[in-house]
Design a protein around this motif. Structure first.
Motif, short mmCIF file in Angstrom:
data_model
loop_
_atom_site.label_atom_id
_atom_site.label_comp_id
_atom_site.label_asym_id
_atom_site.label_seq_id
_atom_site.Cartn_x
_atom_site.Cartn_y
_atom_site.Cartn_z
N TRP A 151 -8.46 15.72 -9.71
CA TRP A 151 -7.41 16.74 -9.87
C TRP A 151 -6.56 16.52 -11.12
CZ3 TRP A 151 -2.72 14.44 -10.01
CH2 TRP A 151 -2.60 13.21 -9.39
N LEU A 195 -0.24 9.51 5.02
CA LEU A 195 -0.79 9.12 3.71
C LEU A 195 -1.71 7.91 3.84
CD1 LEU A 195 2.48 9.64 1.67
CD2 LEU A 195 0.34 10.88 1.33
N LEU A 196 -1.32 6.94 4.65
CA LEU A 196 -2.17 5.77 4.83
C LEU A 196 -3.47 6.14 5.55
CD1 LEU A 196 0.58 3.16 5.85
CD2 LEU A 196 -0.64 3.28 3.67
N GLY A 199 -5.72 7.94 3.23
CA GLY A 199 -6.31 6.96 2.32
C GLY A 199 -7.50 6.27 2.95
N ALA A 200 -7.32 5.82 4.18
CA ALA A 200 -8.40 5.14 4.89
C ALA A 200 -9.63 6.04 4.99
CB ALA A 200 -7.93 4.71 6.27
N TRP A 203 -11.13 7.09 1.28
CA TRP A 203 -11.78 5.98 0.60
C TRP A 203 -13.24 5.81 1.03
CZ3 TRP A 203 -10.38 3.83 -3.66
CH2 TRP A 203 -10.91 2.60 -4.04
N GLN A 206 -16.15 6.32 -1.14
CA GLN A 206 -16.51 5.31 -2.14
C GLN A 206 -17.52 4.29 -1.60
OE1 GLN A 206 -14.95 5.02 -5.33
NE2 GLN A 206 -13.05 6.16 -5.13
N PHE B 133 0.00 -4.29 -2.45
CA PHE B 133 0.88 -3.20 -2.89
C PHE B 133 1.50 -3.53 -4.25
CE2 PHE B 133 1.44 -1.49 1.60
CZ PHE B 133 0.78 -0.30 1.32
N LEU B 148 -10.47 0.12 -9.56
CA LEU B 148 -10.85 0.84 -8.35
C LEU B 148 -11.51 2.17 -8.64
CD1 LEU B 148 -7.67 0.22 -6.19
CD2 LEU B 148 -9.93 -0.83 -5.92
N TYR B 149 -11.04 2.85 -9.70
CA TYR B 149 -11.45 4.22 -9.88
C TYR B 149 -12.41 4.47 -11.04
CZ TYR B 149 -8.02 5.32 -6.32
OH TYR B 149 -7.34 5.37 -5.14
N LEU B 197 -8.73 -0.29 5.99
CA LEU B 197 -7.44 -0.84 5.56
C LEU B 197 -7.31 -0.81 4.04
CD1 LEU B 197 -4.80 -2.34 5.99
CD2 LEU B 197 -6.09 -4.46 6.29
N GLY B 199 -8.81 1.12 2.04
CA GLY B 199 -8.66 2.52 1.67
C GLY B 199 -7.21 2.97 1.78
N ALA B 200 -6.60 2.64 2.89
CA ALA B 200 -5.20 3.03 3.11
C ALA B 200 -4.31 2.46 2.02
CB ALA B 200 -4.74 2.56 4.49
N LEU B 201 -4.53 1.20 1.68
CA LEU B 201 -3.71 0.57 0.65
C LEU B 201 -4.03 1.14 -0.74
CD1 LEU B 201 -3.87 -3.19 1.79
CD2 LEU B 201 -2.33 -1.36 2.56
N ASN B 202 -5.31 1.18 -1.08
CA ASN B 202 -5.70 1.58 -2.43
C ASN B 202 -5.30 3.02 -2.75
OD1 ASN B 202 -6.81 -0.94 -2.78
ND2 ASN B 202 -8.92 -0.28 -2.40
N TRP B 203 -5.34 3.85 -1.74
CA TRP B 203 -4.98 5.26 -1.94
C TRP B 203 -3.54 5.42 -2.38
CZ3 TRP B 203 -8.06 9.08 -2.72
CH2 TRP B 203 -7.63 10.39 -2.60
N GLN B 206 -2.46 6.71 -5.66
CA GLN B 206 -2.53 8.14 -5.95
C GLN B 206 -1.23 8.87 -5.62
OE1 GLN B 206 -5.52 9.81 -6.95
NE2 GLN B 206 -7.16 8.43 -6.37
#
Lengths: 236, 236
Positions: A151, A195-196, A199-200, A203, A206, B133, B148-149, B197, B199-203, B206
């Motif tokens: 985006w 949001l978390l 994200g989970a 992701w 990937q 974080f 990561l991206y 987990l 995913g939740a953190l890495n997102w 964004q």
DNA sequence: CCTACCGATCGGTAGG
DNA sequence: CCTACCGATCGGTAGG
């Protein structure tokens, strides 16, 4: 790749049209295929696949044209420019997502009503999570990952249109998450929890490999179950 | 941007060097700055920032050179090619991440030992999450998001080296997650739980906005608390 | 690390 | 939708 042309001239296209070749070339199109929006849809599908695979900036409009069986200039007959093609992929993806999310919720609601009951918040979340895994990882799942990861290449106006659709999509989740928070089945501020949670789920695009479902890999149903176990407290 | 040069010649650089200008230009370098690897570090920092902001493919080596105060050809004195610069950003990022993760765990362990006790698995997870974080959202946090991206742009050899470092990083998490699973504090297959987990953190890279910490936004400490509440069951 | 440049590729277009 | 092409930009290099 070495070009034998004068430096002033492009190599016209990967495979120049040899008038005398038989069969094997671009398939002859029937009137049906030519009339409706099939060619535009072909471009969208090819673009979604390549944008997901290589990223927007690393994908040339020539790559997309070739994948859709066209010559290099033809995408611009259907789309004003490259980024408009990206925006169309994202809008198409979000519109499909909205339709499928609504259909999944409607079907689950109808099934519950047939049993003379309504869906619990927990069951709603299960439907939403399972559907999102399908959007991200199931068949025809290139559009949503492109939306999630590309985006930043949109113009401001395009981005706000996609954001609008994304907000509608998330609107369905909010009451479900609030109910789960109110009942103590989900901890943490619901806004951040959403949001978390997203994200989970997001992701997974990937790392998930659909080809491994048989050999030790989890199915999308199993994945949804695990996610719900992980995020929710036991019902009281 | 319009070029007034003959089409055969590049515009040499954004700001051609006018020999007579005074002050204001590129700062004069002392011998100290020239000798050690400062310039290479400047390039890495500039590249990390731009790769995160615009993506690898959309960032030109000229952009990076300019951001580091160099001319367009100079990055290639320090790095063989563009993708080697990307790989260096990722390796640098992962090495820093490993050092900081180890330091965070050591400090927490030492503090517990000073109280005559050891860390619980729950406390370990809190340290690991809080540190992640910080890597993702704190100061100097461009390197890890790039890793990561943008890993799809690496060659196979470069990718496996980064993967090796990433595996070492995750090795610290595995026993903690297994212990939490064994005690019933975390549900779901630990392997999948780790992916969800992360995913939740890495997102969070964004959506998190450090500038909003005062005005209704959560601090990294608060974020870590919410994540732990969300993912863990109450201790029994 | 800069200068000056090359060859290739890319997004996009006019005209059919 | 194809042909033939343009102008710009890009990664990279030789020589200093």
């Amino acid at each position: 790749m070495v070009s034998f042309m004068s430096p002033a001239a492009d190599t016209p296209d990967a495979t120049p049209p040899s008038p005398g070749r038989r069969g094997r070339g671009r398939p002859r199109k029937t009137a049906d295929e030519r009339d409706d929006g099939n060619r535009r849809q072909d471009l969208l599908r090819a673009a979604a696949r390549l944008f997901r695979l290589k990223g927007f900036a690393a994908t040339s409009t020539r790559d997309i044209a070739a994948a859709a069986g066209m010559r290099s200039g033809s995408p611009f007959y259907h789309f004003e420019n490259k980024v408009a093609l990206l925006a169309a992929v994202m809008q198409e993806g979000m519109e499909r997502a909205l339709v499928r999310q609504q259909a999944a919720m409607d079907a689950a609601s109808a099934a519950a009503r047939a049993q003379g009951r309504t869906l619990s918040a927990r069951e709603c979340l299960r439907v939403l999570v399972r559907n999102q895994f399908d959007l991200l990882l199931g068949p025809e799942s290139d559009f949503i990952p492109v939306m999630l990861y590309e985006w930043r290449s949109l113009s401001d106006a395009q981005r706000s249109e996609v954001t609008r659709l994304k907000d509608v999509y998330e609107l369905v989740w909010a009451p479900v998450l609030h109910a789960l928070h109110a009942s103590g089945e989900m901890a943490g501020d619901p806004g951040v929890a959403r949001l978390l949670l997203f994200g989970a789920l997001n992701w997974s695009a990937q790392w998930y490999d659909p080809a491994r479902v048989g050999q030790g890999g989890y199915s999308l149903d199993e994945l949804a179950d695990i996610a719900l176990q992980l995020f929710l407290k036991p019902p009281s």
